[in-house]
Design a protein around this motif. Structure first.
Motif, PDB file in Angstrom:
ATOM      1  N   ASP A  87       0.825  -1.213   0.000  1.00 21.65           N
ATOM      2  CA  ASP A  87       0.000   0.000   0.000  1.00 21.65           C
ATOM      3  C   ASP A  87       0.857   1.260   0.000  1.00 21.65           C
ATOM      4  O   ASP A  87       0.616   2.201   0.776  1.00 21.65           O
ATOM      5  N   CYS A  88       1.894   1.237  -0.832  1.00 19.97           N
ATOM      6  CA  CYS A  88       2.792   2.393  -1.009  1.00 19.97           C
ATOM      7  C   CYS A  88       3.632   2.697   0.223  1.00 19.97           C
ATOM      8  O   CYS A  88       4.254   3.756   0.313  1.00 19.97           O
ATOM      9  N   PHE A  89       3.676   1.780   1.187  1.00 22.30           N
ATOM     10  CA  PHE A  89       4.512   1.968   2.374  1.00 22.30           C
ATOM     11  C   PHE A  89       5.695   1.025   2.296  1.00 22.30           C
ATOM     12  O   PHE A  89       5.535  -0.180   2.080  1.00 22.30           O
ATOM     13  N   GLU A  90       6.907   1.564   2.488  1.00 25.77           N
ATOM     14  CA  GLU A  90       8.109   0.752   2.378  1.00 25.77           C
ATOM     15  C   GLU A  90       8.658   0.422   3.761  1.00 25.77           C
ATOM     16  O   GLU A  90       8.856   1.320   4.600  1.00 25.77           O
ATOM     17  N   ALA A  91       8.886  -0.859   4.012  1.00 22.45           N
ATOM     18  CA  ALA A  91       9.396  -1.307   5.308  1.00 22.45           C
ATOM     19  C   ALA A  91      10.894  -1.067   5.404  1.00 22.45           C
ATOM     20  O   ALA A  91      11.575  -0.828   4.407  1.00 22.45           O
ATOM     21  N   GLU A  92      11.409  -1.161   6.624  1.00 21.57           N
ATOM     22  CA  GLU A  92      12.841  -0.954   6.850  1.00 21.57           C
ATOM     23  C   GLU A  92      13.653  -2.092   6.234  1.00 21.57           C
ATOM     24  O   GLU A  92      13.175  -3.217   6.064  1.00 21.57           O
ATOM     25  N   THR A  93      14.941  -1.799   5.978  1.00 20.76           N
ATOM     26  CA  THR A  93      15.764  -2.734   5.215  1.00 20.76           C
ATOM     27  C   THR A  93      16.289  -3.907   6.037  1.00 20.76           C
ATOM     28  O   THR A  93      16.822  -4.845   5.482  1.00 20.76           O
ATOM     29  N   GLY A  94      16.176  -3.896   7.346  1.00 18.52           N
ATOM     30  CA  GLY A  94      16.699  -5.004   8.150  1.00 18.52           C
ATOM     31  C   GLY A  94      15.826  -6.238   8.131  1.00 18.52           C
ATOM     32  O   GLY A  94      16.246  -7.313   8.565  1.00 18.52           O
ATOM     33  N   LEU A  95      14.614  -6.098   7.611  1.00 13.87           N
ATOM     34  CA  LEU A  95      13.655  -7.201   7.616  1.00 13.87           C
ATOM     35  C   LEU A  95      14.124  -8.343   6.720  1.00 13.87           C
ATOM     36  O   LEU A  95      14.612  -8.128   5.618  1.00 13.87           O
ATOM     37  N   MET A  96      13.999  -9.560   7.215  1.00 17.16           N
ATOM     38  CA  MET A  96      14.251 -10.758   6.416  1.00 17.16           C
ATOM     39  C   MET A  96      12.910 -11.306   5.919  1.00 17.16           C
ATOM     40  O   MET A  96      11.888 -11.160   6.602  1.00 17.16           O
ATOM     41  N   PRO A  97      12.882 -11.941   4.766  1.00 14.52           N
ATOM     42  CA  PRO A  97      11.606 -12.445   4.247  1.00 14.52           C
ATOM     43  C   PRO A  97      11.056 -13.601   5.061  1.00 14.52           C
ATOM     44  O   PRO A  97      11.804 -14.303   5.750  1.00 14.52           O
ATOM     45  N   ALA A  98       9.752 -13.782   4.969  1.00 10.25           N
ATOM     46  CA  ALA A  98       9.148 -14.986   5.545  1.00 10.25           C
ATOM     47  C   ALA A  98       9.542 -16.197   4.719  1.00 10.25           C
ATOM     48  O   ALA A  98       9.857 -17.263   5.256  1.00 10.25           O
ATOM     49  N   ASP A 114       8.924 -13.103  -0.188  1.00  5.81           N
ATOM     50  CA  ASP A 114       7.669 -12.633   0.398  1.00  5.81           C
ATOM     51  C   ASP A 114       7.977 -12.112   1.801  1.00  5.81           C
ATOM     52  O   ASP A 114       8.365 -12.872   2.683  1.00  5.81           O
ATOM     53  N   PHE A 115       7.832 -10.813   1.981  1.00  6.66           N
ATOM     54  CA  PHE A 115       8.091 -10.185   3.276  1.00  6.66           C
ATOM     55  C   PHE A 115       6.803 -10.009   4.084  1.00  6.66           C
ATOM     56  O   PHE A 115       6.786  -9.292   5.080  1.00  6.66           O
ATOM     57  N   GLY A 116       5.756 -10.658   3.647  1.00  5.21           N
ATOM     58  CA  GLY A 116       4.469 -10.540   4.317  1.00  5.21           C
ATOM     59  C   GLY A 116       3.413  -9.919   3.442  1.00  5.21           C
ATOM     60  O   GLY A 116       2.217 -10.000   3.735  1.00  5.21           O
ATOM     61  N   GLU A 117       3.838  -9.313   2.326  1.00  4.35           N
ATOM     62  CA  GLU A 117       2.870  -8.643   1.462  1.00  4.35           C
ATOM     63  C   GLU A 117       1.946  -9.614   0.753  1.00  4.35           C
ATOM     64  O   GLU A 117       0.877  -9.237   0.273  1.00  4.35           O
ATOM     65  N   ALA A 118       2.345 -10.909   0.669  1.00  4.38           N
ATOM     66  CA  ALA A 118       1.481 -11.925   0.066  1.00  4.38           C
ATOM     67  C   ALA A 118       0.973 -12.926   1.104  1.00  4.38           C
ATOM     68  O   ALA A 118       0.209 -13.819   0.782  1.00  4.38           O
ATOM     69  N   ALA A 119       1.395 -12.775   2.350  1.00  4.50           N
ATOM     70  CA  ALA A 119       1.059 -13.736   3.393  1.00  4.50           C
ATOM     71  C   ALA A 119      -0.384 -13.566   3.858  1.00  4.50           C
ATOM     72  O   ALA A 119      -1.015 -12.532   3.625  1.00  4.50           O
ATOM     73  N   ARG A 122      -1.310 -10.475   5.729  1.00  2.00           N
ATOM     74  CA  ARG A 122      -0.304  -9.488   5.352  1.00  2.00           C
ATOM     75  C   ARG A 122       0.549  -9.029   6.540  1.00  2.00           C
ATOM     76  O   ARG A 122       0.798  -7.837   6.735  1.00  2.00           O
ATOM     77  N   VAL A 123       1.028  -9.975   7.350  1.00  2.00           N
ATOM     78  CA  VAL A 123       1.863  -9.645   8.500  1.00  2.00           C
ATOM     79  C   VAL A 123       3.315  -9.987   8.185  1.00  2.00           C
ATOM     80  O   VAL A 123       3.614 -11.124   7.805  1.00  2.00           O
TER      81      VAL A 123
END
Length: 454
Positions: A87-98, A114-119, A122-123
């Protein structure tokens, strides 16, 4: 065929299944897919999940297959810096994908994360980066390749994770604040806030960072040391439950104001559930599932408690109390398929409120009181560390024949874990790996150094 020959055959067959689950990228092994069930659509079960890969990685390391773990660490580190947006919001770069999958098109091959945007719901996963740190240490322990952790890219990756996790934001607690669905329990289960599993993984991740950060990273090392001390105190001062602590809570004063008070989180004694007072044995204890303002989640969550032993967040006395609880409440926490993820299940109006009427998390199913064979690896290490190997052997003996017979389901249903999960995938890789890792840790206790923190 005698019992030993049978169990050896089962081990070999399970290793074959694990090896067939390996995911390849540019001709190199990079991870394992979640499941190989031919009877249902793949959905995202044909992807490699970071948390799912951990027991598989431990088995590979114990078997001397270290390349797959090294490749996994390198490629997932590359994914860490990918843009992640919803939704046009960018998460921080330290996140690892699910999870991630290998995509092939037009003669090209790449990884799609998939960082949660398809989970579901959506978490984003709060635990992936912490499991990545723990697996990095396991790889170094197995290979002696500390140079990998000291590479500039890995040092940057570790610092990005710390930037993500050490931010205080709107919380004054040393624990890590996360939403529902951000870890193994990846659906709504009323575990938002400061769930135990995340705090234990956070503790382990900080210790790994402390071990691998180079001396010149003085600012980070100071922050890690300070947070570790506060986190350890906080968890054991406020999460621990035994009969003595239960009596203190029962006699709490409420609505107090100031610093020097016993009931700092304003827990109301009436919130103590009726089942607990008769269920908690005199010599048993455990860490509560969650803690927050006016709230102590009295449910028993197995993985967080077992990992507290594995990562030495629990001391010897408390570790023995947790294992005493497993032994004395065996039918509830082990049953016909070790190990029950959460006890007891939430039912009725509480189920409707906390899960949002989630049919998959119906009472005594899936995360809501289901039994998960993957937890065998953590149970085996906890039993080994506490000198209670007989408990692990008993659990493995219960699980092995059923898992083989039932084609390694994802989870089991029912109060005692007697039924194959209603929506459980078969040939679930982490069920296979959970059994294999448990057997290896019991047969070769020297391997505990891969994952155990002292």
């Amino acid at each position: 065929m005698n019992i030993q020959q049978s169990t050896d055959r089962h081990f070999e067959e399970a290793m074959e299944l694990l090896n067939t689950s390996i995911l390849y990228y540019r001709g190199q092994p990079i991870g394992t897919i979640a499941a190989q069930d031919p009877t249902v659509d793949a959905l995202n079960y044909d992807q490699c999940f970071i948390r799912d890969f951990v027991p598989s990685a431990l088995v590979f390391l114990m078997q001397g297959q270290t390349d797959i773990v090294r490749n996994f660490l390198i490629e997932t580190l590359n994914l860490q810096s990918q843009p992640k947006e919803m939704d046009c919001f960018e998460a921080e770069t330290g996140l690892m994908p699910a999870s991630f999958k290998v995509v092939q098109a037009d003669g090209k091959e790449w990884l799609e994360a998939d960082f949660g945007e398809a989970a579901i719901a959506r978490v984003p996963p709060a635990d992936s980066c912490l499991w990545w740190l723990i697996l990095l240490r396991a790889y170094v322990q197995a290979t002696g390749d500390v140079a990998l952790a000291h590479q500039p890219e890995f040092q940057t990756g570790i610092k990005l994770i710390l930037d993500l996790c050490l931010a205080h934001r709107f919380s004054l607690y040393p624990t890590l604040l996360v939403p529902d669905g951000a870890f193994m329990i990846d659906r709504r289960m009323g575990v938002y806030g400061h769930p135990l599993e995340i705090q234990v993984l956070f503790y382990a991740g900080l210790r790994v960072a402390q071990e691998f950060l180079l001396p010149e990273e003085d600012r980070y090392l100071k922050a890690v040391t300070q947070r570790l001390s506060a986190l350890h105190y906080h968890v054991w001062e406020y999460y621990w439950i035994d009969l003595n602590r239960l009596n203190q809570i029962y006699r709490f004063e409420v609505d107090e104001y100031g610093e020097n008070i016993a009931n700092k989180f304003n827990i109301y004694p009436a919130s103590i559930p009726a089942w607990l007072t008769d269920w908690l044995p005199e010599t048993g204890g455990y860490l509560a599932g969650n803690l927050g303002p006016g709230r102590l989640d009295f449910r028993f969550f197995a993985l967080g408690n077992l990992l507290a032993i594995v990562f030495s967040l629990a001391d010897e006395s408390e570790s023995q109390s947790i294992m005493n609880l497993f032994e004395q409440r065996w039918q509830d926490l082990i049953g016909y398929m070790p190990v029950k993820l959460c006890y007891p299940a939430i039912e009725g109006e509480e189920w409707r409120t906390l899960t949002g009427c989630d049919p998959k998390n119906s009472p005594w199913s899936y995360h809501n009181g289901g039994n998960w064979a993957v937890l065998l690896w953590a149970f085996a290490i906890a039993a080994q560390k506490t000198g209670r190997v007989e408990l692990a052997e008993r659990a493995i003996n219960i699980a092995e024949e059923r898992l083989v017979q039932d084609s390694y389901p994802e989870y089991y249903d029912g109060r005692s874990g007697y039924l194959i999960g209603r929506e459980a995938r078969l040939s679930q890789t982490w069920s296979i790996a959970g059994l294999l890792a448990a057997k290896e840790f019991i047969a070769h206790p020297d391997h505990l150094s891969l994952i155990s923190l002292e």
